[in-house]
Design a protein around this motif. Sequence first.
Motif, short mmCIF file in Angstrom:
data_model
loop_
_atom_site.label_atom_id
_atom_site.label_comp_id
_atom_site.label_asym_id
_atom_site.label_seq_id
_atom_site.Cartn_x
_atom_site.Cartn_y
_atom_site.Cartn_z
N UNK A 1 -3.64 1.11 0.55
CA UNK A 1 -3.34 1.53 1.91
C UNK A 1 -4.53 1.37 2.81
N UNK A 2 -4.29 1.20 4.11
CA UNK A 2 -5.35 1.05 5.11
C UNK A 2 -6.10 -0.27 4.89
N UNK A 3 -7.05 -0.54 5.78
CA UNK A 3 -7.84 -1.77 5.65
C UNK A 3 -9.05 -1.53 4.77
N UNK A 4 -9.70 -2.60 4.37
CA UNK A 4 -10.93 -2.44 3.58
C UNK A 4 -11.95 -1.61 4.34
N UNK B 1 -10.32 -3.08 10.87
CA UNK B 1 -10.34 -4.17 9.90
C UNK B 1 -9.26 -5.20 10.17
N UNK B 2 -8.99 -6.01 9.17
CA UNK B 2 -8.01 -7.09 9.29
C UNK B 2 -6.62 -6.51 9.55
N UNK B 3 -5.93 -6.97 10.58
CA UNK B 3 -4.59 -6.41 10.88
C UNK B 3 -3.55 -6.80 9.83
N UNK B 4 -2.66 -5.87 9.54
CA UNK B 4 -1.58 -6.13 8.56
C UNK B 4 -0.46 -6.90 9.24
N UNK B 5 -0.54 -8.21 9.09
CA UNK B 5 0.30 -9.13 9.87
C UNK B 5 1.79 -8.99 9.60
N UNK B 6 2.20 -8.76 8.37
CA UNK B 6 3.65 -8.70 8.12
C UNK B 6 4.28 -7.49 8.80
N UNK C 1 -6.68 -7.11 -0.72
CA UNK C 1 -5.67 -7.68 -1.63
C UNK C 1 -5.16 -9.03 -1.14
N UNK C 2 -5.77 -9.55 -0.08
CA UNK C 2 -5.22 -10.81 0.47
C UNK C 2 -6.00 -12.04 0.05
N UNK D 1 -3.64 -9.73 5.87
CA UNK D 1 -3.89 -8.33 6.22
C UNK D 1 -3.21 -7.34 5.30
N UNK D 2 -2.87 -7.78 4.09
CA UNK D 2 -2.24 -6.86 3.12
C UNK D 2 -3.15 -5.64 2.94
#
Lengths: 402, 402
Positions: free
Chosen positions: B103-106, A284-289, B228-229, B237-238
């Motif tokens: 936690x984790x991606x969607x 999925x979408x990478x956690x950029x921070x 959550x983004x 990517x939150x």
Amino acid sequence: MSDLAIRAGELDAADELAKLREQFVLDAASDHAADAAGVYLDGNSLGALPTAVPAHVADVVAREWGQLRIRSWTESGWWEAPERIGDLIAPLVGAAPGQIVVGDSTSVNVFKAVVGAVRLAGEGRDEILVDEGTFPTDGYIATSAARMTGCTVRPVPMDSLADAVGPRTAAVLINHVDYRSGRLHDLPALTAAVQAAGALVVWDLCHSAGALPVGLDAHGVDLAVGCTYKFLNGGPGAPAYLYVAARHQAAFDSPLPGWNSHVEPFGMRPEFVPVDGARRGRVGTPDILSMAALEAALGVWDGVSVEAVRAKSLALTDFFLECVQAYVPAGRVTVLTPLDHAARGSQVALRCADASAVMEELIRRGVVGDFRAPDVLRFGFTPLYLGFADVERAARVLAEVL
Amino acid sequence: MSDLAIRAGELDAADELAKLREQFVLDAASDHAADAAGVYLDGNSLGALPTAVPAHVADVVAREWGQLRIRSWTESGWWEAPERIGDLIAPLVGAAPGQIVVGDSTSVNVFKAVVGAVRLAGEGRDEILVDEGTFPTDGYIATSAARMTGCTVRPVPMDSLADAVGPRTAAVLINHVDYRSGRLHDLPALTAAVQAAGALVVWDLCHSAGALPVGLDAHGVDLAVGCTYKFLNGGPGAPAYLYVAARHQAAFDSPLPGWNSHVEPFGMRPEFVPVDGARRGRVGTPDILSMAALEAALGVWDGVSVEAVRAKSLALTDFFLECVQAYVPAGRVTVLTPLDHAARGSQVALRCADASAVMEELIRRGVVGDFRAPDVLRFGFTPLYLGFADVERAARVLAEVL
């Protein structure tokens, strides 16, 4: 000043990596440590903060997110971050570019790797072996992977693993360094043994990457995973990574085929068509921070050879064992970590009956290691920011506590 | 000044949520926007930066990581972050505490939820339904979940979904708001229809949470996931979240049983014994830096009712459609978003033959929406930081471009 303290000063003066210490924040938290200098021996659990990280993260937050917002996915290189950062890790584990992607937790990557390995192994193989002393999450996830692919899981002692692998074995999951004892397993020999039986090997590099040479390509490893918050200093819960050897990528069949591993992610097509290359391991979408902190942290490695780090790591753990022997009353602790260099990671584990209370007191005195139930004191040695005087001091405080 | 511009001013003056705008950074990036004021209509893709985030993230990096290091897992509340932040999201989606973990991606959470739902549905049910227009990753992951649980996936048009669910259906995965058209699906009625057939429903809240009331508990939803983004402004990517209704938690059987969902994570036991409650949805080590940004971002909601946000969202999209009708030449665009409030999310989608080029020019002029292939202009309306003057201006610039 004791002989060992004098030796420590000499060793530090001759240490070509000593200057790297300046690239880390090593202030002790003043409210706990008796001595502000403290010794951080838990870098095998959470690496110290590299000084380059705060400004980079602040820029990603304030400018890339705050001002450019959505445009940063293209203009700030967010979209390619998983592969780009993967390529920064690659030389540290002996991989050519294009084989590592960063993202998700280690556990999630173990799932991708083990299921992927079982599928690559093909029909007729229905058994997954794991090393008996595996870090628990690897075993739990391997069991789930087995359940979902029609396999069974068999834990085997490391000493008999090479004999246990057979014609039914699809995949073997091995921790490169045992998290408890610090024992380093023989990656070249075990990889060869697993492959000779027609199975694939998945190495978990959590406790080795950044501390010693791994040689993924040189030894023909199939798949590997690892975290980035230990010896790679990427920050708390920093994203993990997945290595899929180039020769396996075209057939790698991920159990988590998210839109980020689609050949055309923004085509929004209903059918999944996997992209080629390392990107196939994305989900999925990478956690950029979290990725931003990791990317800045990896800058520390610029111009640093893993071989030099390994040499210093062995020197540090040797010296620690020597100091412990000299300072600690005989019989008070038992060394669990192999004395043989070829079988030692970058940590020292000591068995000690009252380990929990001892570690609590050590931490109060500024020597931070960790406790692993039921009776293990674990000390990690990160050559990038630890010196020999730290090691001598830690052993001295340990002796005082004991 | 046009009548619509005057109306916009009046509406802004009467808007009780208008003051929330101060809690966001809305500077335009000066190198692109012709007008520094810009209008950000892409909060349904990446929410704007809340002003509270930079200082909180900096503190987590410099003090919690940099100084306390490993101690922060207990002393800075890192370990409990997934449940704690889940409980901050809970009221926004109508859930009592203790049912959401972050936690984790969607995509990864869709996998947990769909496999979990199939297992909860029990033997004899071997079909997973997904809405035909689903965001692609949901469909890809549902297909993988089906393959790994002995099920098949059947995409069905939303209008016939209630009829399609039957005795073989194990789980139904539905996007609450269609990402492309902005159509809001009838969560209460569809949940009831799915459950009447003995199946479980998994709602994907990515495009609804934070924009409108969801009512997970009130409508008896089984499982849900969301990112959550977007409207929750958690950052690029939150981490995503997973909701497992309290009544299902004891039997929820995750396909990703990582050490974080073990009843005793630090017991390091070889057998997996799942923890009770929402924590059962956790997998590996949480990505603390991304979580820190999200936690600070959720502070914006303190004292804000989702109902008030929904009322403003509908007023904003109504007003945008009115302005588009007044300003844009007839026939130049087609409105894809339902005019019926009950079927509208918080975005407006316009079909336009040259949508890609039009969006490029809009962005150049500071009106930031996004393009979805092949011919859709998509504008998201975040009531927390958008006003009616923004909306009027965006429609005016759109008309100029067209």
